[in-house]
Design a protein around this motif. Structure first.
Motif, PDB file in Angstrom:
ATOM      1  N   TYR A   1      10.156  13.577  10.454  1.00 30.67           N
ATOM      2  CA  TYR A   1       9.313  13.769  11.641  1.00 30.67           C
ATOM      3  C   TYR A   1      10.026  14.643  12.665  1.00 30.67           C
ATOM      4  O   TYR A   1      11.210  14.474  12.946  1.00 30.67           O
ATOM      5  CB  TYR A   1       8.984  12.416  12.262  1.00 30.67           C
ATOM      6  CG  TYR A   1       8.195  12.517  13.547  1.00 30.67           C
ATOM      7  CD1 TYR A   1       6.902  13.020  13.559  1.00 30.67           C
ATOM      8  CD2 TYR A   1       8.751  12.108  14.756  1.00 30.67           C
ATOM      9  CE1 TYR A   1       6.171  13.115  14.734  1.00 30.67           C
ATOM     10  CE2 TYR A   1       8.038  12.196  15.936  1.00 30.67           C
ATOM     11  CZ  TYR A   1       6.752  12.691  15.924  1.00 30.67           C
ATOM     12  OH  TYR A   1       6.046  12.784  17.092  1.00 30.67           O
ATOM     13  N   ALA A   2       9.281  15.588  13.221  1.00 32.22           N
ATOM     14  CA  ALA A   2       9.823  16.476  14.249  1.00 32.22           C
ATOM     15  C   ALA A   2       8.735  16.810  15.249  1.00 32.22           C
ATOM     16  O   ALA A   2       7.560  16.934  14.894  1.00 32.22           O
ATOM     17  CB  ALA A   2      10.367  17.759  13.612  1.00 32.22           C
ATOM     18  N   SER A   3       9.117  16.950  16.504  1.00 36.70           N
ATOM     19  CA  SER A   3       8.158  17.280  17.542  1.00 36.70           C
ATOM     20  C   SER A   3       8.900  17.800  18.765  1.00 36.70           C
ATOM     21  O   SER A   3      10.124  17.678  18.859  1.00 36.70           O
ATOM     22  CB  SER A   3       7.323  16.041  17.907  1.00 36.70           C
ATOM     23  OG  SER A   3       6.385  16.368  18.916  1.00 36.70           O
ATOM     24  N   THR A   4       8.152  18.362  19.705  1.00 32.52           N
ATOM     25  CA  THR A   4       8.745  18.875  20.943  1.00 32.52           C
ATOM     26  C   THR A   4       8.284  18.092  22.168  1.00 32.52           C
ATOM     27  O   THR A   4       8.593  18.474  23.292  1.00 32.52           O
ATOM     28  CB  THR A   4       8.379  20.362  21.152  1.00 32.52           C
ATOM     29  OG1 THR A   4       6.948  20.495  21.177  1.00 32.52           O
ATOM     30  CG2 THR A   4       8.953  21.221  20.043  1.00 32.52           C
TER      31      THR A   4
ATOM     32  N   ASP B   1       0.880  12.129  18.951  1.00 29.13           N
ATOM     33  CA  ASP B   1       1.551  13.095  18.085  1.00 29.13           C
ATOM     34  C   ASP B   1       1.859  12.494  16.715  1.00 29.13           C
ATOM     35  O   ASP B   1       1.681  13.158  15.691  1.00 29.13           O
ATOM     36  CB  ASP B   1       2.848  13.566  18.751  1.00 29.13           C
ATOM     37  CG  ASP B   1       3.488  14.724  18.016  1.00 29.13           C
ATOM     38  OD1 ASP B   1       2.956  15.846  18.103  1.00 29.13           O
ATOM     39  OD2 ASP B   1       4.515  14.510  17.338  1.00 29.13           O
ATOM     40  N   LEU B   2       2.298  11.236  16.683  1.00 26.61           N
ATOM     41  CA  LEU B   2       2.587  10.563  15.412  1.00 26.61           C
ATOM     42  C   LEU B   2       1.338  10.491  14.537  1.00 26.61           C
ATOM     43  O   LEU B   2       1.401  10.732  13.322  1.00 26.61           O
ATOM     44  CB  LEU B   2       3.108   9.142  15.677  1.00 26.61           C
ATOM     45  CG  LEU B   2       4.532   9.014  16.213  1.00 26.61           C
ATOM     46  CD1 LEU B   2       4.780   7.599  16.720  1.00 26.61           C
ATOM     47  CD2 LEU B   2       5.559   9.387  15.150  1.00 26.61           C
TER      48      LEU B   2
ATOM     49  N   ASN C   1       0.811  -1.225   0.000  1.00 28.25           N
ATOM     50  CA  ASN C   1       0.000   0.000   0.000  1.00 28.25           C
ATOM     51  C   ASN C   1       0.841   1.270   0.000  1.00 28.25           C
ATOM     52  O   ASN C   1       0.298   2.369   0.096  1.00 28.25           O
ATOM     53  CB  ASN C   1      -0.944   0.006   1.205  1.00 28.25           C
ATOM     54  CG  ASN C   1      -1.967  -1.104   1.145  1.00 28.25           C
ATOM     55  OD1 ASN C   1      -2.217  -1.679   0.091  1.00 28.25           O
ATOM     56  ND2 ASN C   1      -2.564  -1.432   2.278  1.00 28.25           N
ATOM     57  N   ASN C   2       2.162   1.095  -0.117  1.00 30.36           N
ATOM     58  CA  ASN C   2       3.079   2.234  -0.181  1.00 30.36           C
ATOM     59  C   ASN C   2       2.821   3.211   0.973  1.00 30.36           C
ATOM     60  O   ASN C   2       2.654   4.420   0.777  1.00 30.36           O
ATOM     61  CB  ASN C   2       2.939   2.953  -1.524  1.00 30.36           C
ATOM     62  CG  ASN C   2       4.108   3.884  -1.807  1.00 30.36           C
ATOM     63  OD1 ASN C   2       5.211   3.690  -1.297  1.00 30.36           O
ATOM     64  ND2 ASN C   2       3.869   4.912  -2.611  1.00 30.36           N
ATOM     65  N   CYS C   3       2.788   2.681   2.173  1.00 30.90           N
ATOM     66  CA  CYS C   3       2.421   3.468   3.347  1.00 30.90           C
ATOM     67  C   CYS C   3       3.572   4.347   3.830  1.00 30.90           C
ATOM     68  O   CYS C   3       4.738   4.032   3.620  1.00 30.90           O
ATOM     69  CB  CYS C   3       2.012   2.547   4.502  1.00 30.90           C
ATOM     70  SG  CYS C   3       0.556   1.551   4.170  1.00 30.90           S
ATOM     71  N   ASP C   4       3.209   5.407   4.501  1.00 32.50           N
ATOM     72  CA  ASP C   4       4.173   6.183   5.270  1.00 32.50           C
ATOM     73  C   ASP C   4       4.206   5.665   6.710  1.00 32.50           C
ATOM     74  O   ASP C   4       5.254   5.681   7.351  1.00 32.50           O
ATOM     75  CB  ASP C   4       3.791   7.669   5.270  1.00 32.50           C
ATOM     76  CG  ASP C   4       3.903   8.273   3.888  1.00 32.50           C
ATOM     77  OD1 ASP C   4       5.023   8.313   3.356  1.00 32.50           O
ATOM     78  OD2 ASP C   4       2.870   8.694   3.334  1.00 32.50           O
ATOM     79  N   MET C   5       3.047   5.217   7.195  1.00 32.23           N
ATOM     80  CA  MET C   5       2.971   4.645   8.543  1.00 32.23           C
ATOM     81  C   MET C   5       1.877   3.593   8.590  1.00 32.23           C
ATOM     82  O   MET C   5       0.776   3.805   8.096  1.00 32.23           O
ATOM     83  CB  MET C   5       2.681   5.741   9.581  1.00 32.23           C
ATOM     84  CG  MET C   5       2.567   5.215  11.014  1.00 32.23           C
ATOM     85  SD  MET C   5       2.373   6.532  12.244  1.00 32.23           S
ATOM     86  CE  MET C   5       0.680   7.051  11.892  1.00 32.23           C
TER      87      MET C   5
ATOM     88  N   GLU D   1     -10.748   8.201   9.933  1.00 32.26           N
ATOM     89  CA  GLU D   1     -11.470   7.023  10.408  1.00 32.26           C
ATOM     90  C   GLU D   1     -10.505   6.022  11.029  1.00 32.26           C
ATOM     91  O   GLU D   1     -10.643   4.805  10.864  1.00 32.26           O
ATOM     92  CB  GLU D   1     -12.242   6.370   9.251  1.00 32.26           C
ATOM     93  CG  GLU D   1     -13.335   7.260   8.662  1.00 32.26           C
ATOM     94  CD  GLU D   1     -14.081   6.598   7.517  1.00 32.26           C
ATOM     95  OE1 GLU D   1     -13.641   5.513   7.073  1.00 32.26           O
ATOM     96  OE2 GLU D   1     -15.096   7.156   7.072  1.00 32.26           O
ATOM     97  N   LEU D   2      -9.518   6.519  11.745  1.00 36.28           N
ATOM     98  CA  LEU D   2      -8.544   5.638  12.373  1.00 36.28           C
ATOM     99  C   LEU D   2      -9.199   4.852  13.511  1.00 36.28           C
ATOM    100  O   LEU D   2     -10.074   5.351  14.214  1.00 36.28           O
ATOM    101  CB  LEU D   2      -7.369   6.453  12.922  1.00 36.28           C
ATOM    102  CG  LEU D   2      -6.532   7.209  11.887  1.00 36.28           C
ATOM    103  CD1 LEU D   2      -5.405   7.972  12.568  1.00 36.28           C
ATOM    104  CD2 LEU D   2      -5.964   6.256  10.843  1.00 36.28           C
ATOM    105  N   LYS D   3      -8.727   3.626  13.701  1.00 36.55           N
ATOM    106  CA  LYS D   3      -9.319   2.758  14.715  1.00 36.55           C
ATOM    107  C   LYS D   3      -8.494   2.722  16.001  1.00 36.55           C
ATOM    108  O   LYS D   3      -9.032   2.483  17.075  1.00 36.55           O
ATOM    109  CB  LYS D   3      -9.476   1.343  14.155  1.00 36.55           C
ATOM    110  CG  LYS D   3     -10.368   1.277  12.910  1.00 36.55           C
ATOM    111  CD  LYS D   3     -10.438  -0.128  12.367  1.00 36.55           C
ATOM    112  CE  LYS D   3     -11.256  -0.188  11.089  1.00 36.55           C
ATOM    113  NZ  LYS D   3     -10.594   0.501   9.976  1.00 36.55           N
ATOM    114  N   ASP D   4      -7.182   2.905  15.888  1.00 30.96           N
ATOM    115  CA  ASP D   4      -6.326   2.849  17.082  1.00 30.96           C
ATOM    116  C   ASP D   4      -5.294   3.962  17.007  1.00 30.96           C
ATOM    117  O   ASP D   4      -4.365   3.914  16.198  1.00 30.96           O
ATOM    118  CB  ASP D   4      -5.635   1.484  17.175  1.00 30.96           C
ATOM    119  CG  ASP D   4      -4.983   1.256  18.532  1.00 30.96           C
ATOM    120  OD1 ASP D   4      -4.876   2.219  19.311  1.00 30.96           O
ATOM    121  OD2 ASP D   4      -4.581   0.110  18.812  1.00 30.96           O
ATOM    122  N   ILE D   5      -5.448   4.953  17.856  1.00 32.90           N
ATOM    123  CA  ILE D   5      -4.574   6.116  17.844  1.00 32.90           C
ATOM    124  C   ILE D   5      -3.334   5.907  18.717  1.00 32.90           C
ATOM    125  O   ILE D   5      -2.249   6.398  18.414  1.00 32.90           O
ATOM    126  CB  ILE D   5      -5.332   7.368  18.349  1.00 32.90           C
ATOM    127  CG1 ILE D   5      -6.548   7.664  17.461  1.00 32.90           C
ATOM    128  CG2 ILE D   5      -4.411   8.585  18.429  1.00 32.90           C
ATOM    129  CD1 ILE D   5      -6.207   8.076  16.058  1.00 32.90           C
TER     130      ILE D   5
END
Length: 307
Positions: free
Chosen positions: A166-169, A178-179, A105-109, A147-151
């Motif tokens: 990816y970047a975050s504080t 956050d992801l 599916n050529n996913c990023d995540m 429509e995500l099932k598991d965050i």
């Protein structure tokens, strides 16, 4: 065809009871992958057991899961990254099917979904965790139109593009939230694979605090809505203040028509201030929304240029 280089990332803090099995399982089901265990100041010999099981062991002194994962993303070079907790709650025997779906599916995540088959609900014995998972999931799906099932799953597969951009504080267990929101905001390709979650074995202690960490996740969610959807956030604040301003203004207006004089001058001033603040909030949202649009365009250019 050259096989992709796969790295398994296992952030750990006091997981001596289970880390050996996690590493051994990956050695069986994904023998060509490099398994990295990053010890986050464990005091129970986690790093020794991981090394004996065949993992590459490194260390992160800054406490917090997010700090560990950021260091992993920065230091490890691979084509595909698998992130998993070291507590042996996620199945490894399905990892090849997960990888196949990720590549096809050529996913990023790709996220290991614990909730669709109720395995998390049946296995997890910590009070309010199911409620917290559903609350966060529903909030994100409503605000971001997904429509995500598991965050909050800690079992994920990432592309190299994702990892290197990816970047975050954040610092701790808010990482998964956050992801997910980061991926939704930048319109990355997210997929989910239903897994059979199992609770920690007896003697293994969770590092999560239901209420403290739950509050952090909710706080992070609203901060990210403010950051990624400023027009929605400030527009809502503006609408609330504008309605309150109009409601308070009805008092002096009614007085004027009834007595031809305004007795509650402070109420009139307060209502006008609320309306002015509402207009300022709306303009702030518009300005930040334009900045957000530019940021998304810049991100896509940067993302697509990552090899």
């Amino acid at each position: 065809m050259v096989s992709p280089k796969i790295a398994v990332l296992v952030p750990c803090y006091n997981e001596a009871l289970t880390i050996g099995k996690v590493v051994s399982d990956f050695k069986i089901f994904l023998p060509d992958a490099e398994i990295y265990v990053y010890d986050n100041n464990s005091k129970d010999g986690t790093s020794v057991i991981a090394r004996e099981a065949g993992a590459i062991v490194k260390y992160e002194k800054k406490q917090g899961k997010a700090n560990v994962v950021f260091k992993m993303f920065r230091e490890i070079d691979a084509d595909i990254y698998i992130m998993i907790d070291g507590d042996d709650t996620y199945p490894v025997d399905c990892i090849q099917q997960m990888l196949d779906q990720f590549i096809e599916n050529n996913c990023d995540m790709l996220v290991g979904d614990r909730l669709s088959n109720n395995s998390y609900k049946n296995q997890n014995k910590r009070a309010f965790h199911n409620f917290g998972n559903n609350l966060v999931r529903n909030l994100i799906n409503v605000f971001f139109g997904s429509e995500l099932k598991d965050i909050l799953s800690g079992y994920r597969i990432f592309s190299k593009k994702f990892v290197k951009n990816y970047a975050s504080t954040i610092k701790g267990f808010e990482l998964e939230t956050d992801l997910s929101i980061y991926s939704l905001n930048y319109e990355l390709v997210i997929d989910e694979y239903s897994i059979d979650y199992r609770d920690r074995p007896e003697g293994s202690v969770s590092k999560l605090n239901t209420f403290t960490d739950g509050f952090k996740v909710i706080k992070l969610f609203f901060n990210l809505v403010r950051l990624y959807k400023p027009l929605l956030f400030f527009g809502t604040v503006s609408a609330v203040m504008f309605i309150l301003g109009l409601l308070f203004m009805t008092i002096p207006i009614r007085e004027y028509f009834e007595y031809k004089y305004v007795y509650k001058v402070p109420t009139l001033i307060f209502s006008i201030m609320l309306i002015i603040l509402s207009l300022l909030a709306f303009m702030t949202g518009l300005i930040l929304d334009n900045i957000s649009i530019i940021d998304k365009k810049n991100f896509k250019v940067r993302y697509n240029s990552t090899r």
